[in-house]
Design a protein around this motif. Structure first.
Motif, PDB file in Angstrom:
ATOM      1  N   GLY A  12      -4.407 111.057  18.756  1.00 38.64           N
ATOM      2  CA  GLY A  12      -3.935 110.051  20.181  1.00 38.64           C
ATOM      3  C   GLY A  12      -3.204 110.860  20.908  1.00 38.64           C
ATOM      4  O   GLY A  12      -2.490 110.130  22.016  1.00 38.64           O
ATOM      5  N   ARG A  13      -3.022 112.226  20.615  1.00 38.74           N
ATOM      6  CA  ARG A  13      -1.821 112.931  21.465  1.00 38.74           C
ATOM      7  C   ARG A  13      -2.322 114.002  21.994  1.00 38.74           C
ATOM      8  O   ARG A  13      -1.794 114.582  23.255  1.00 38.74           O
ATOM      9  N   TYR A  14      -3.132 115.171  21.352  1.00 38.18           N
ATOM     10  CA  TYR A  14      -3.356 116.335  21.689  1.00 38.18           C
ATOM     11  C   TYR A  14      -4.854 116.464  21.893  1.00 38.18           C
ATOM     12  O   TYR A  14      -5.728 116.482  21.259  1.00 38.18           O
ATOM     13  N   LEU A  15      -4.942 116.973  23.447  1.00 39.82           N
ATOM     14  CA  LEU A  15      -6.349 116.948  23.854  1.00 39.82           C
ATOM     15  C   LEU A  15      -6.677 118.398  23.727  1.00 39.82           C
ATOM     16  O   LEU A  15      -6.164 119.426  24.400  1.00 39.82           O
ATOM     17  N   LEU A  16      -7.653 118.723  22.754  1.00 37.38           N
ATOM     18  CA  LEU A  16      -8.135 120.070  22.610  1.00 37.38           C
ATOM     19  C   LEU A  16      -9.171 120.507  23.753  1.00 37.38           C
ATOM     20  O   LEU A  16     -10.146 120.056  24.204  1.00 37.38           O
TER      21      LEU A  16
END
Length: 284
Positions: A12-16
């Protein structure tokens, strides 16, 4: 919230966003931290692609938290479904390995800068009670500084250890033995306990490689840095330079000509790179 596989959000936090590089310990991705808005690097494992030993090495690495301008240690970690990630600063200039591949032997003023920064990093790491144990050009990352003064970051603490740790055998790999990469392994050390002088030997081997452009060369080139490199690569640990602080003092006492222009360290992350879906597809 998860987006498509092309742009996936982990935990829910790191957009790859895109792939930076891949190796034995997983793949490194450029990502956006949706909480802070920062662009960061995440080292990513697909759980189904690992054994217990590799996953434990991954967890071991995230436990190393050393804050220093020349150390690149993880700042956090997250997990979701089949993915586990370590989070760290994004370094855009590639590695010293890339620099040597592009330029071959480096000018002495550049070598002195890189050795100075590497020894600063080791001084901080050893003061924290940690021995890196896999110091080599590929684990020395560089900020994208163009032709200005290079900025080195010591990275990849997957097999680091402390003298206080019990020996751990994981997936056939002894995490407290004399492990590392051929050509940079220090002779004369017991498998029972890690020793900072292992890292100093590897630093000397890297210094020789920077000056010669030749990997694992036994020939220490003549010049102002020769006595220091001989002292760092002394086969007998008892006669080797005893600490990073002592090596740094020796280096700075040598002096020598300075330079404001160095071999080019470009931004290596500007080109489009494969997306997450492509990487996951290759793992299945």
């Amino acid at each position: 919230m998860r987006t498509s596989r092309r742009h996936r959000t982990v935990a829910g936090r790191y957009l790859l966003l895109d792939l930076v590089g891949a190796g034995g310990m997983g793949a490194v991705w450029r990502a956006r931290d949706l909480r802070s808005g920062d662009t960061v690097a995440v080292k990513l494992l697909a759980r189904h692609d690992t054994d217990t030993g590799l996953l434990l090495r991954f967890v071991h690495e995230q436990s190393v938290r050393i804050r220093h301008p020349h150390v690149l240690a993880p700042t956090g970690w997250a997990a979701e479904d089949e993915l586990v990630v370590l989070v760290m600063d994004l370094v855009r200039g590639g590695s010293v390995h890339d620099l040597l591949r592009d330029h071959g032997a480096l000018p002495e003023p550049t070598v002195r800068v890189l050795l100075d920064q590497l020894l600063q990093a080791l001084e901080a790491v050893h003061a924290a009670g940690v021995v890196h144990r896999d110091l080599k050009p590929a684990n020395l990352l560089l900020d994208a500084t163009g032709r200005g003064r290079p900025h080195l970051r010591l990275a990849d603490f997957g097999v680091a250890a402390t003298a206080a740790e019990q020996r751990i055998a994981v997936g056939g790999l002894d995490l407290d033995g004399p492990i590392g990469t051929d050509g940079y392994l220090a002779p004369g050390h017991s498998a029972d306990r890690p020793d900072p002088r292992q890292d100093l030997y590897a630093a000397g081997r890297v210094g020789v490689e920077l000056l010669t452009g030749a990997r694992a060369s036994d020939r220490v080139p003549w010049g102002p840095l020769q006595p220091l490199l001989h002292a760092l690569t002394e086969p007998d640990p008892g006669r080797r330079t005893p600490s990073a602080a002592a090596a740094l003092a020796h280096l700075r006492a040598i002096g020598g000509p300075a330079s404001d222009v160095h071999p080019l360290v470009p931004d290596r992350l500007s080109a489009r790179r494969p997306r997450l879906a492509e990487w996951l597809d290759r793992r299945t």
